[in-house]
Write an enzyme that holds these catalytic residues in place. Structure first.
Site: not given
Length: 187
Positions: A114, A111
């Site tokens: 993230c 991600c």
């Protein structure tokens, strides 16, 4: 804060250094620090936090380069750092946090947002010593906990107080996360 780990064996002194450092939640697996290839050696792991010994824990080894700490290990909520948790360590660490606010970063390795939030989350943990900061890799191994916590997107930040989720922030929204943590701390 890191813990000093000392591994000893009933089969004589270690042929390599017997001290390593490890974060509490990441200590489930660590490099075997003893020489020799005897299968299923009985070893012990001494956990030292500050000036005194916290626990002596039996360790199993199958002769590979890793050893696994038994289930006797104590889950400890630590402030001043981000602690990696998994489906087995999350709830015990939340329980050990007591009345402290706990913030969980639910992320995946792939991600992009993230990865952007990770250093900011780390910085927050170093600044806010009143909060326990945890992170959970929402991989296949931790799928059951991610589902239990109701994750739909990553990153998702769950804020817990007294063992209950009280706020959630989805997406890489640093300002919203900081505000949510402050709101929970002041309630």
């Amino acid at each position: 804060m890191a813990l000093r780990l000392s591994v000893s064996s009933s089969h004589g002194p270690a042929s390599s250094p017997a001290i390593s450092t490890c974060r509490p939640a990441a200590c489930g697996r660590f490099p075997a620090l003893l020489g020799g290839g005897v299968a299923s050696q009985r070893r012990s792991l001494t956990v030292v936090s500050g000036p005194e010994t916290r626990a002596v824990i039996p360790v199993r080894s199958s002769g590979s380069d890793t050893a696994t700490v038994g289930a006797e290990a104590e889950a400890v909520a630590v402030t001043g750092q981000v602690t990696e948790v998994n489906k087995d360590t999350f709830w015990p660490i939340v329980k050990s946090a007591g009345p402290k606010v706990v913030v969980l970063d639910m992320y995946t390795q792939w991600c992009g947002p993230c990865k952007v939030m990770a250093p900011k989350f780390q910085e927050m943990s170093e600044k806010d010593q009143d909060v326990v900061f945890l992170k959970l890799d929402c991989n296949q191994d931790n799928k059951s906990l991610a589902k239990e916590l109701g994750i739909k997107v990553v990153p998702t930040f769950k804020i817990l107080k007294d063992g209950k989720v009280v706020k959630e922030v989805t997406g890489a929204k640093l300002d919203e996360l900081i505000q949510a943590i402050e709101t929970v701390k002041s309630s």
